[in-house]
Design an enzyme around this catalytic site. Structure first.
Site, PDB file in Angstrom:
ATOM      1  N   ASN A 114     -18.814 -31.011   7.621  1.00 55.33           N
ATOM      2  CA  ASN A 114     -19.404 -29.837   8.289  1.00 55.33           C
ATOM      3  C   ASN A 114     -18.349 -28.753   8.520  1.00 55.33           C
ATOM      4  O   ASN A 114     -18.610 -27.558   8.336  1.00 55.33           O
ATOM      5  CB  ASN A 114     -20.013 -30.226   9.649  1.00 55.33           C
ATOM      6  CG  ASN A 114     -21.189 -31.179   9.516  1.00 55.33           C
ATOM      7  OD1 ASN A 114     -21.799 -31.276   8.466  1.00 55.33           O
ATOM      8  ND2 ASN A 114     -21.503 -31.892  10.588  1.00 55.33           N
ATOM      9  N   THR A 162     -14.607 -26.437  24.278  1.00 52.87           N
ATOM     10  CA  THR A 162     -15.971 -25.918  24.133  1.00 52.87           C
ATOM     11  C   THR A 162     -16.846 -26.533  25.226  1.00 52.87           C
ATOM     12  O   THR A 162     -16.746 -27.726  25.528  1.00 52.87           O
ATOM     13  CB  THR A 162     -16.546 -26.207  22.729  1.00 52.87           C
ATOM     14  OG1 THR A 162     -16.485 -27.614  22.479  1.00 52.87           O
ATOM     15  CG2 THR A 162     -15.754 -25.489  21.657  1.00 52.87           C
ATOM     16  N   ASP A 172     -31.467 -27.178  17.583  1.00 54.38           N
ATOM     17  CA  ASP A 172     -30.740 -28.393  17.200  1.00 54.38           C
ATOM     18  C   ASP A 172     -29.246 -28.089  17.329  1.00 54.38           C
ATOM     19  O   ASP A 172     -28.723 -27.230  16.613  1.00 54.38           O
ATOM     20  CB  ASP A 172     -31.099 -28.752  15.739  1.00 54.38           C
ATOM     21  CG  ASP A 172     -30.407 -30.009  15.242  1.00 54.38           C
ATOM     22  OD1 ASP A 172     -29.613 -30.608  16.006  1.00 54.38           O
ATOM     23  OD2 ASP A 172     -30.645 -30.383  14.077  1.00 54.38           O
ATOM     24  N   ASP A 215     -18.880 -28.322  15.153  1.00 55.88           N
ATOM     25  CA  ASP A 215     -18.152 -28.265  13.875  1.00 55.88           C
ATOM     26  C   ASP A 215     -18.036 -26.821  13.377  1.00 55.88           C
ATOM     27  O   ASP A 215     -17.021 -26.432  12.803  1.00 55.88           O
ATOM     28  CB  ASP A 215     -18.862 -29.121  12.823  1.00 55.88           C
ATOM     29  CG  ASP A 215     -18.868 -30.594  13.209  1.00 55.88           C
ATOM     30  OD1 ASP A 215     -17.911 -31.027  13.878  1.00 55.88           O
ATOM     31  OD2 ASP A 215     -19.823 -31.298  12.851  1.00 55.88           O
TER      32      ASP A 215
END
Ligand code: RIB
Length: 313
Positions: free
Chosen positions: A41, A223, A250, A256
């Protein structure tokens, strides 16, 4: 060039009304399959967000392992399709990694079978980094064996490369890992596992970031999901950026996307401040959460600029 050392999974994403209880069988509302794995990803994010080199070179090389099976061949084809250089993606005699993503609303729970992602040796890393130079970057996560990640970070540091670690999934790290990391990008759960501090407010976020900086890391970005990102460049720039508003469907792959975008913009392009790189990364990941899937939900550079009407040099 950005080298990504990491996992490649075949993701099976099931949309469920609620999480099944112990012993319960539930029927899923929908099923989506595709390319996933944190390494894959992040490599796709870099490729889609990178500006094309004028000489047609690719921006990212993935160092990864898939099985010598139909899943493995399919995933390599998808990576090629996204413009990722797959010279160092090899098929080995194990099953391809599989991730089962259970999606309830926008939130997910992921179970991973590592399979071929464990099939690395140190000489694979030597081979992949043989022509790397000090202007290149190495980006790793923790879905491949820890000793391989440690070896790769040491090797990259000895070459003078920029090193980025996304410590996901969370694992305790030996102390000597940190001195080979330029930029660490944990989420709040990973930050808590590594530091013992839950980054729930400004004070605890600063304390968690200081933990990493004291160990020798140069830049930290934690994050915080819908609460944005806390960041520090280790000197004068410490701050928080809110998450961009998005209708979340989602969250798979959002972290990523953030990591790939940051690894691309800050050390590689060299023309952004750390704050600007974090801002670009929050914008890119806001688009990812508004779509279903992992790699398939990652935006291009043009999509980020178009949505935010922002031309980032
Ligand atoms: O970060 C999301 C990824 O985690 C999924 O694509 C899944 O494969 C797991 O590695």
């Amino acid at each position: 060039m950005i080298y990504v050392l990491g996992s490649i999974n075949y993701d099976i994403s099931l949309e469920l009304e609620k999480m099944p209880k112990k012993g319960e069988t539930m029927l899923a509302d929908s099923c989506q399959t595709g390319l996933g794995g944190k390494g894959a990803n992040q490599a796709v994010a870099i490729s889609r967000l990178a500006r094309k080199y004028e000489d047609g070179r690719k921006a990212v090389k993935l160092i990864g392992r898939v099985g010598a099976d139909a899943f493995g061949a399919d995933l390599i084809g998808r990576l090629d399709g996204y413009g990722v250089d797959t010279e160092f993606v090899r098929q080995v005699n194990r099953n391809t990694g599989i991730a089962v993503v259970s999606l309830v609303g926008k939130d997910n729970r992921i179970a991973v079978y590592s399979g071929a992602n464990l099939g690395f040796t140190k000489s694979d890393i030597d081979e992949a980094l043989e022509h790397a130079t000090s202007s290149d970057t190495l980006l790793c996560q923790l879905e491949v064996p820890l000793y391989i990640v440690g070896y790769a970070l040491r090797k990259a540091r000895s070459i003078g490369m920029t090193t980025v670690l996304n410590p996901a999934p969370a694992k305790e790290l030996p102390d000597d890992f940190y001195c080979n990391i330029d930029i660490i990008v944990p989420n709040e759960h990973e930050a808590e596992t590594l530091t013992g501090i839950k980054p729930r407010d400004e004070q605890s976020q600063l304390a968690a970031m200081d933990f990493f900086l004291d160990k020798g890391v140069r830049y930290v970005a934690i994050t915080l999901g819908a609460n944005g990102v806390a960041f520090s460049d280790g000197m004068k720039l410490v701050g928080r950026l809110p998450a961009h508003k998005a209708v979340a469907v989602d969250t798979t792959g959002a972290g990523d996307t953030f990591v790939g975008a940051l690894a691309l913009t800050y050390p590689h392009v060299g023309m952004y401040s750390f704050k600007e790189a974090c801002l670009f990364a929050t914008r890119a990941s806001a688009i990812t959460v508004s779509r279903r899937g992992a790699s398939s939900s990652i935006p291009t550079f043009e999509e980020v600029c178009e949505l935010y009407s922002t031309e980032i040099k």
